[in-house]
Scaffold this motif. Structure first.
Motif, PDB file in Angstrom:
ATOM      1  N   UNK A 194      -5.750   0.375  -4.511  1.00  0.00           N
ATOM      2  CA  UNK A 194      -5.694  -0.494  -3.330  1.00  0.00           C
ATOM      3  C   UNK A 194      -4.265  -0.834  -2.968  1.00  0.00           C
ATOM      4  N   UNK A 195      -3.460  -1.078  -3.990  1.00  0.00           N
ATOM      5  CA  UNK A 195      -2.054  -1.414  -3.728  1.00  0.00           C
ATOM      6  C   UNK A 195      -1.351  -0.206  -3.102  1.00  0.00           C
ATOM      7  N   UNK A 198      -2.053   0.148   0.456  1.00  0.00           N
ATOM      8  CA  UNK A 198      -1.338  -0.844   1.261  1.00  0.00           C
ATOM      9  C   UNK A 198       0.159  -0.523   1.359  1.00  0.00           C
ATOM     10  N   UNK A 202       2.789   0.252   4.574  1.00  0.00           N
ATOM     11  CA  UNK A 202       4.051  -0.458   4.800  1.00  0.00           C
ATOM     12  C   UNK A 202       5.221   0.518   4.858  1.00  0.00           C
TER      13      UNK A 202
END
Lengths: 396, 189
Positions: A194-195, A198, A202
């Motif tokens: 999940x990180x 994300x 970014x």
């Protein structure tokens, strides 16, 4: 006659996907704002010091206190340590900030926690990069007399890259550590996936803003590396899911694996376009054959995905990715044979630009292949050697 | 995601991270629970716009509550439902609508659970609007139990935690609520 309970259980009520997505975005921006406000309100040195201590989770560990004291002494004082929290790559206090982060690794023993820490630090590095970019943008916008420093962006990107290696190292160590429970490894892998999703978003946003072509190329490499790690993370998640240890539903897992397969697919599409735009000499039959092999392999990956064979889908996606690398190798060799990568060439016609189909390197967000440019005046690459580095950016 | 929930280890970890300001963990909680909370609010409130507004606010309040270091949070599920419950009550209060309450002590006294033996078959085909219409005429606590136990398939212990009740009481309430739901459905048919 039908069961009342059964009918209640089967009531199909779900929010619309669009609303869910919009609400999520709104909430994430709200909590980000609130976090910033809270952060500013707590910016007194004492609160900072206390919060830092809390976050580090060291206050109650004697060994942590000793280690922290050591860092403080090295940094000059506790205030230096606190002040370093806002430091970004290139700042003098950045080394202190890194030292503080390193201390945390020594404070935890289990590898899952170390992996979590490393991925959290990766988030910090991505934020640092955003801050550096914002600083540079402001300086340019204000037409400031203060000199802007393009190198600082590159330094910040390289720090992200270093931290990605660290995440990989910790994640690999966690997998080989037998004592970690399957559930814990699965939960950590899910968290990491999940990180990564994300951070990728970014980094893509950052990449769109970066005009320096070298930094942009470095970001391509970073994004590729992140996707490689993602593939490993997903493989662990699939394995744990098959053992009933992963806290994730099959549909959710399929979505994540599908997302990765699509990334490779996009890469293939872009490489196909790249091959098409090459000089006719480059488009030899071998290259075309490899291209169809890559396409065929990713097709099989999709078929495996349809059959819920997630591990096979990941393996095939990886194979397809390897074929793409071979294609780049071939392009590189052909170009070398044609003498187009001779060291005396200018930077503008380095291998990077030769392979890159996009006209505008500065602003493009399309897929690109990056080869390390030959160093001026000295490179005569060995034809049989693999290129120093080649990367495909998978930004779409 | 129906019936799925974060295990204790996951909950503790995400709560700890949210307390430290990690918005990604908050996003994770949202992903896990948004469907459940949406269903719960949807079955209790008429307007879709209002449902969406409340669900959004539930998660914002959740973030603020967990971030406040004064608060101790043990169970994400229970906290989200209790925030949603209180916001629904606020909504009805501000709308000036009466909500049916229940003298629970009367209901629970000397009650023995017949839940397992009660016939479950019904000659009525349910749809969402029919269920909503009938639930509206039931006491709030019955609505909660019907949604949590029979729609969301939550365990008695989880419902007890979310509603702040004893597990035994939840069992009895579930039996009573289902019985009333059946009667109301039959009378409407």
């Amino acid at each position: 006659m039908t069961s009342l309970r059964e009918q209640l259980k089967n009531l199909n009520i779900e929010p619309g996907a669009e609303w869910k997505k919009e609400t999520r975005n709104f909430l994430m921006s709200e909590v980000k704002k609130q976090r910033t406000v809270t952060g500013n309100q707590e910016s007194g040195w004492l609160e900072n010091f206390v919060n830092f201590f809390k976050i580090s989770r060291l206050a109650w560990r004697p060994v942590g206190v000793v280690a922290l004291m050591a860092v403080f002494v090295l940094g000059g004082s506790g205030f230096v340590a606190v002040a370093s929290r806002n430091a970004v790559p290139g700042d003098k206090l950045f080394a202190v900030k890194r030292a503080m982060e390193k201390v945390n690794y020594f404070m935890v023993t289990d590898t899952a926690h170390k992996t979590e820490l490393a991925s959290a630090v990766l988030g910090t590095r991505v934020n640092d990069l955003q801050k550096v970019l914002d600083q540079e943008t402001k300086l340019i916008a204000a037409d400031s007399q203060e000199q802007t420093n393009e190198e600082s962006i590159m330094v910040a990107v390289k720090e992200v890259s270093k931290q990605i290696d660290e995440v990989n190292e910790k994640f690999t160590a966690m997998q080989s550590e037998d004592k970690e429970s399957g559930q814990k490894v699965a939960a950590t892998a899910l968290d990491l996936n999940e990180k990564i999703r994300s951070y990728k978003e970014e980094l893509k946003t950052v990449k769109e803003k970066v005009s320096d072509s070298e930094a942009n190329k470095e970001l391509d490499k970073v994004l590729d590396r992140v996707e490689d790690i993602n593939s490993e993370v997903l493989a662990v998640l699939v394995d744990k899911h098959s053992k009933g240890e992963a806290p994730i539903e099959a549909t959710d897992l399929a979505m994540r694996v599908g997302e990765h397969v699509r990334q490779v697919e996009t890469k293939i599409e872009t490489v196909t376009d790249t091959v098409k735009t090459q000089e006719t000499e480059v488009k030899n039959s071998e290259l075309v054959a490899k291209m169809s092999e890559a396409t065929e392999t990713i097709k099989k990956a999709n078929e495996a995905l349809d059959k819920n064979e997630y591990l096979l889908a990941l393996t095939l996606a990886k194979d397809s990715d390897k074929i793409l690398e071979m294609i780049f190798g071939s392009i590189y060799e052909v170009k070398n044979d044609e003498g187009q990568v001779k060291g005396a060439e200018s930077e503008a016609t380095s291998t990077v630009d030769i392979v890159k189909p996009v006209v505008d390197n500065e602003t493009s967000t399309t897929t690109t292949k990056n080869l390390e440019p030959a160093e001026s005046g000295q490179i005569e690459p060995e034809p049989e050697e693999e290129p120093a580095e080649f990367q495909v950016n998978i930004l779409q | 995601m129906k019936g799925q929930k974060m295990n204790k280890h996951q909950q503790d970890r995400e709560l700890r991270k949210i307390q430290d300001g990690d918005e990604q963990s908050f996003g994770k909680v949202y992903d896990w629970y948004v469907d459940k909370i949406y269903r719960y609010v949807f079955l209790k409130i008429g307007s879709k716009e209002k449902v969406e507004e409340i669900v959004q606010d539930v998660f914002l309040k959740f973030w603020r509550f967990v971030r406040d270091k004064e608060n101790e949070v043990k169970d994400i599920n229970a906290l989200l439902y209790s925030i949603a419950k209180s916001m629904i009550a606020d909504y009805y209060r501000s709308a000036g609508e009466n909500i049916i309450s229940l003298d629970e002590t009367m209901m629970i006294e000397d009650e023995t659970s017949e839940e397992e033996t009660m016939s479950d078959d019904i000659d009525i085909s349910l749809d969402i609007e029919k269920v909503k219409g009938v639930l509206k005429r039931m006491p709030q606590i019955y609505q909660d139990v019907i949604i949590m136990k029979f729609v969301e398939e939550m365990e008695h212990s989880e419902i007890a935690e979310a509603l702040g009740k004893e597990e035994g009481n939840v069992r009895v309430l579930a039996h009573r609520a289902l019985k009333q739901l059946r009667e109301l459905l039959k009378s409407d048919d």
